[in-house]
Design a protein around this motif. Structure first.
Motif, PDB file in Angstrom:
ATOM      1  N   ALA A 127      78.094  66.684  41.702  1.00 33.61           N
ATOM      2  CA  ALA A 127      78.561  66.040  40.476  1.00 33.61           C
ATOM      3  C   ALA A 127      79.599  64.973  40.801  1.00 33.61           C
ATOM      4  O   ALA A 127      79.645  63.914  40.164  1.00 33.61           O
ATOM      5  CB  ALA A 127      79.134  67.080  39.526  1.00 33.61           C
ATOM      6  N   ARG A 128      80.419  65.245  41.782  1.00 35.19           N
ATOM      7  CA  ARG A 128      81.415  64.255  42.210  1.00 35.19           C
ATOM      8  C   ARG A 128      80.729  63.023  42.789  1.00 35.19           C
ATOM      9  O   ARG A 128      81.143  61.888  42.539  1.00 35.19           O
ATOM     10  CB  ARG A 128      82.335  64.910  43.245  1.00 35.19           C
ATOM     11  CG  ARG A 128      83.624  64.158  43.526  1.00 35.19           C
ATOM     12  CD  ARG A 128      84.442  64.955  44.525  1.00 35.19           C
ATOM     13  NE  ARG A 128      85.777  64.415  44.705  1.00 35.19           N
ATOM     14  CZ  ARG A 128      86.651  64.889  45.589  1.00 35.19           C
ATOM     15  NH1 ARG A 128      86.318  65.932  46.352  1.00 35.19           N
ATOM     16  NH2 ARG A 128      87.848  64.352  45.704  1.00 35.19           N
ATOM     17  N   ASP A 129      79.651  63.235  43.552  1.00 34.90           N
ATOM     18  CA  ASP A 129      78.870  62.111  44.072  1.00 34.90           C
ATOM     19  C   ASP A 129      78.321  61.263  42.927  1.00 34.90           C
ATOM     20  O   ASP A 129      78.369  60.030  42.961  1.00 34.90           O
ATOM     21  CB  ASP A 129      77.703  62.615  44.919  1.00 34.90           C
ATOM     22  CG  ASP A 129      78.141  63.209  46.237  1.00 34.90           C
ATOM     23  OD1 ASP A 129      79.315  63.036  46.617  1.00 34.90           O
ATOM     24  OD2 ASP A 129      77.302  63.848  46.892  1.00 34.90           O
ATOM     25  N   ARG A 130      77.782  61.937  41.915  1.00 32.45           N
ATOM     26  CA  ARG A 130      77.242  61.222  40.762  1.00 32.45           C
ATOM     27  C   ARG A 130      78.310  60.350  40.123  1.00 32.45           C
ATOM     28  O   ARG A 130      78.077  59.183  39.801  1.00 32.45           O
ATOM     29  CB  ARG A 130      76.709  62.221  39.737  1.00 32.45           C
ATOM     30  CG  ARG A 130      76.180  61.578  38.440  1.00 32.45           C
ATOM     31  CD  ARG A 130      76.034  62.611  37.346  1.00 32.45           C
ATOM     32  NE  ARG A 130      77.305  63.241  37.039  1.00 32.45           N
ATOM     33  CZ  ARG A 130      77.449  64.537  36.730  1.00 32.45           C
ATOM     34  NH1 ARG A 130      76.395  65.334  36.674  1.00 32.45           N
ATOM     35  NH2 ARG A 130      78.649  65.026  36.469  1.00 32.45           N
ATOM     36  N   GLU A 154      87.198  65.820  52.713  1.00 31.39           N
ATOM     37  CA  GLU A 154      88.095  65.662  51.568  1.00 31.39           C
ATOM     38  C   GLU A 154      88.332  67.024  50.923  1.00 31.39           C
ATOM     39  O   GLU A 154      87.533  67.946  51.073  1.00 31.39           O
ATOM     40  CB  GLU A 154      87.487  64.720  50.530  1.00 31.39           C
ATOM     41  CG  GLU A 154      87.243  63.309  50.994  1.00 31.39           C
ATOM     42  CD  GLU A 154      86.708  62.443  49.864  1.00 31.39           C
ATOM     43  OE1 GLU A 154      87.404  62.314  48.836  1.00 31.39           O
ATOM     44  OE2 GLU A 154      85.588  61.919  50.003  1.00 31.39           O
ATOM     45  N   ASP A 155      89.421  67.128  50.190  1.00 23.25           N
ATOM     46  CA  ASP A 155      89.685  68.359  49.452  1.00 23.25           C
ATOM     47  C   ASP A 155      88.619  68.561  48.386  1.00 23.25           C
ATOM     48  O   ASP A 155      88.099  67.605  47.794  1.00 23.25           O
ATOM     49  CB  ASP A 155      91.062  68.296  48.780  1.00 23.25           C
ATOM     50  CG  ASP A 155      92.201  68.280  49.789  1.00 23.25           C
ATOM     51  OD1 ASP A 155      91.982  68.760  50.925  1.00 23.25           O
ATOM     52  OD2 ASP A 155      93.287  67.787  49.443  1.00 23.25           O
ATOM     53  N   VAL A 156      88.285  69.812  48.114  1.00 20.90           N
ATOM     54  CA  VAL A 156      87.294  70.151  47.102  1.00 20.90           C
ATOM     55  C   VAL A 156      87.869  69.868  45.715  1.00 20.90           C
ATOM     56  O   VAL A 156      89.045  70.115  45.447  1.00 20.90           O
ATOM     57  CB  VAL A 156      86.896  71.636  47.222  1.00 20.90           C
ATOM     58  CG1 VAL A 156      85.955  72.036  46.095  1.00 20.90           C
ATOM     59  CG2 VAL A 156      86.243  71.895  48.577  1.00 20.90           C
ATOM     60  N   SER A 157      87.034  69.348  44.826  1.00 20.50           N
ATOM     61  CA  SER A 157      87.459  69.089  43.452  1.00 20.50           C
ATOM     62  C   SER A 157      87.545  70.388  42.659  1.00 20.50           C
ATOM     63  O   SER A 157      86.686  71.275  42.792  1.00 20.50           O
ATOM     64  CB  SER A 157      86.474  68.137  42.765  1.00 20.50           C
ATOM     65  OG  SER A 157      86.739  68.023  41.385  1.00 20.50           O
ATOM     66  N   ARG A 158      88.550  70.508  41.820  1.00 24.05           N
ATOM     67  CA  ARG A 158      88.691  71.684  40.964  1.00 24.05           C
ATOM     68  C   ARG A 158      87.781  71.611  39.751  1.00 24.05           C
ATOM     69  O   ARG A 158      87.519  72.630  39.109  1.00 24.05           O
ATOM     70  CB  ARG A 158      90.139  71.804  40.484  1.00 24.05           C
ATOM     71  CG  ARG A 158      91.155  72.107  41.576  1.00 24.05           C
ATOM     72  CD  ARG A 158      92.554  72.180  40.984  1.00 24.05           C
ATOM     73  NE  ARG A 158      92.637  73.179  39.927  1.00 24.05           N
ATOM     74  CZ  ARG A 158      93.662  73.279  39.066  1.00 24.05           C
ATOM     75  NH1 ARG A 158      94.653  72.409  39.132  1.00 24.05           N
ATOM     76  NH2 ARG A 158      93.671  74.218  38.144  1.00 24.05           N
ATOM     77  N   THR A 159      87.310  70.421  39.405  1.00 23.27           N
ATOM     78  CA  THR A 159      86.593  70.234  38.140  1.00 23.27           C
ATOM     79  C   THR A 159      85.116  69.924  38.293  1.00 23.27           C
ATOM     80  O   THR A 159      84.375  69.971  37.300  1.00 23.27           O
ATOM     81  CB  THR A 159      87.235  69.084  37.340  1.00 23.27           C
ATOM     82  OG1 THR A 159      87.193  67.880  38.123  1.00 23.27           O
ATOM     83  CG2 THR A 159      88.683  69.417  36.990  1.00 23.27           C
ATOM     84  N   ARG A 160      84.659  69.593  39.503  1.00 22.25           N
ATOM     85  CA  ARG A 160      83.271  69.176  39.701  1.00 22.25           C
ATOM     86  C   ARG A 160      82.725  69.739  40.998  1.00 22.25           C
ATOM     87  O   ARG A 160      83.466  69.899  41.971  1.00 22.25           O
ATOM     88  CB  ARG A 160      83.177  67.643  39.760  1.00 22.25           C
ATOM     89  CG  ARG A 160      83.616  66.920  38.514  1.00 22.25           C
ATOM     90  CD  ARG A 160      83.868  65.456  38.812  1.00 22.25           C
ATOM     91  NE  ARG A 160      85.013  65.265  39.697  1.00 22.25           N
ATOM     92  CZ  ARG A 160      85.372  64.102  40.222  1.00 22.25           C
ATOM     93  NH1 ARG A 160      84.657  63.024  39.969  1.00 22.25           N
ATOM     94  NH2 ARG A 160      86.423  64.004  41.002  1.00 22.25           N
TER      95      ARG A 160
END
Length: 394
Positions: free
Chosen positions: A35-38, A25-31
């Motif tokens: 943290a995204r898993d959480r 998946e594309d990397v998150s800009r905010t997490r």
């Protein structure tokens, strides 16, 4: 100081070096990835259902007792604190802690025991394996994949937070992990990260202390009954000495708070000693250490053994708890047998999965449906199925 402002230990997981997700998946800009898993765990259906799943007391028995949800939040707080003190990735430790009980069925260990008995001919049941199934398959929140598509390190921590599991892969219940792992090697013969180990011991700290708290509140035993129990007894004496005029409620709260602090400090000292003794300087060294590194000292383990024996005798096998366990097992067993015999009585989203000739596949679908229930939903579902007056008014 935030995690981004401080240097992590060389044996901490580096989120920038994560092995990634099974489905890119594309990397998150905010997490960060962890943290995204959480966040994915917090937003998933299985996590919300923990609010009405038993810890020790059935979730509807009182608003003051722990549920699986409040327990998971308390475990996450302790895990994050341990990770911060050890300069580990706090997001990963918190994430594994929040996920660790997602596979628990209704009614706690009584529910697990009954599902294990019912599923014995078809691979058995284990709540740790069920957690793995929840995060990799059963949650349906994304159009492009089953499960939550969590990072490798998070899934590894969910599977191995209690240690290597390769020796268990011959057990039928664990085949779900054995079948999944070859496509995405979780290194099942090695230890998990220190972050996952922190989550595992945070679970021990939380339930031992909070079961004391809940047991006193429920009237199963008193503070005076704990006076001669190692660890908690001296703490109670210290609280009464420091605060001779406070009431029993505040004595209980302060004693539990101090006991959690004592356990956390013990774990930090023992862990730092083990890391130094084993010359741990990398995440690879953690995985090949040959022993758990985040651990209690021998003295603390001995004291905890006595406390657990007390809780087992006075709480977990108290006749009131036993009655609930007995009711819960009968309730789940009766539903399981009915759904196996009449899969058409399942809701539409489940009847298709269970309405197959293969008994093993049918049993697993029935098991998944029941395991996902809350205590309250299981009670209501049983009433609808077995009470004629309610069944006529669906």
């Amino acid at each position: 100081m935030s995690q981004t402002d401080r240097r992590l230990s060389p044996y901490a997981e580096d989120v920038a070096a994560s092995r990634g997700r099974r489905f890119p998946e594309d990397v998150s800009r905010t997490r960060t990835a962890f943290a995204r898993d959480r966040d994915r765990i917090i937003h998933c259906t299985a996590f919300r259902r923990l609010k009405e799943k038993t810890q020790v007391f059935v979730a509807h028995e009182g608003d003051h007792y722990r549920t699986r949800l409040t327990h998971s939040l308390e475990v996450a707080q302790i895990a994050r604190s341990l990770a911060h003190a050890l300069r580990l990735d706090t997001d990963l430790a918190e994430t594994v802690a929040l996920a660790h009980d997602l596979g628990h069925p209704p009614f706690g260990h009584a529910g697990e025991d009954e599902l294990q008995a019912q599923m014995a001919p078809w691979g058995g049941f284990d709540h740790n394996v069920q957690t793995f199934r929840v995060v990799t398959r059963l949650e349906h929140r994304y159009p492009q994949f089953e499960g939550l598509n969590l990072s490798w390190e998070t899934v590894e921590g969910v599977v191995k937070h209690n240690g290597p599991v390769s020796h268990r892969l011959d057990e039928p219940a664990w085949r779900a992990i054995a079948d999944y792992a070859p496509g995405w090697d979780l290194r099942l013969d090695s230890f998990a990260s220190l972050e996952a180990q922190a989550a595992a011991i945070a679970d021990d700290i939380a339930y031992n202390n909070h079961d004391v708290d809940d047991g006193v509140q429920a009237g199963l035993f008193t503070l005076d009954d704990l006076a001669d129990v190692p660890l908690i007894g001296p703490v109670l004496h210290g609280v009464r000495s420091d605060w001779p005029d406070i009431d029993a409620r505040m004595i209980r709260i302060e004693a539990v708070r101090r006991m959690i602090g004592a356990m956390v400090e013990d774990v930090l000292a023992e862990t730092e000693a083990r890391i130094a003794a084993d010359d741990i300087r990398s995440t690879e060294a953690v995985r090949t250490a040959g022993r758990t590194l985040v651990a209690f000292s021998p003295g603390m383990l001995a004291d905890l053994g006595v406390l657990r024996s007390f809780l087992f005798e006075r709480m977990y096998r108290h006749y009131r708890v036993n009655r609930t366990r007995s009711q819960a097992r009968r309730l789940l067993g009766e539903m399981f047998q009915l759904f196996m015999a009449e899969p058409a009585t399942l809701p539409p989203e489940w009847s298709g999965k269970a309405g197959v000739a293969d008994e093993g596949r049918r049993a697993r679908a029935v098991c998944d449906y029941i395991a996902g229930m809350t205590d309250r939903y299981a009670i209501e579902e049983h009433r609808k199925l077995f009470s004629l007056d309610l069944a006529l008014d669906l």
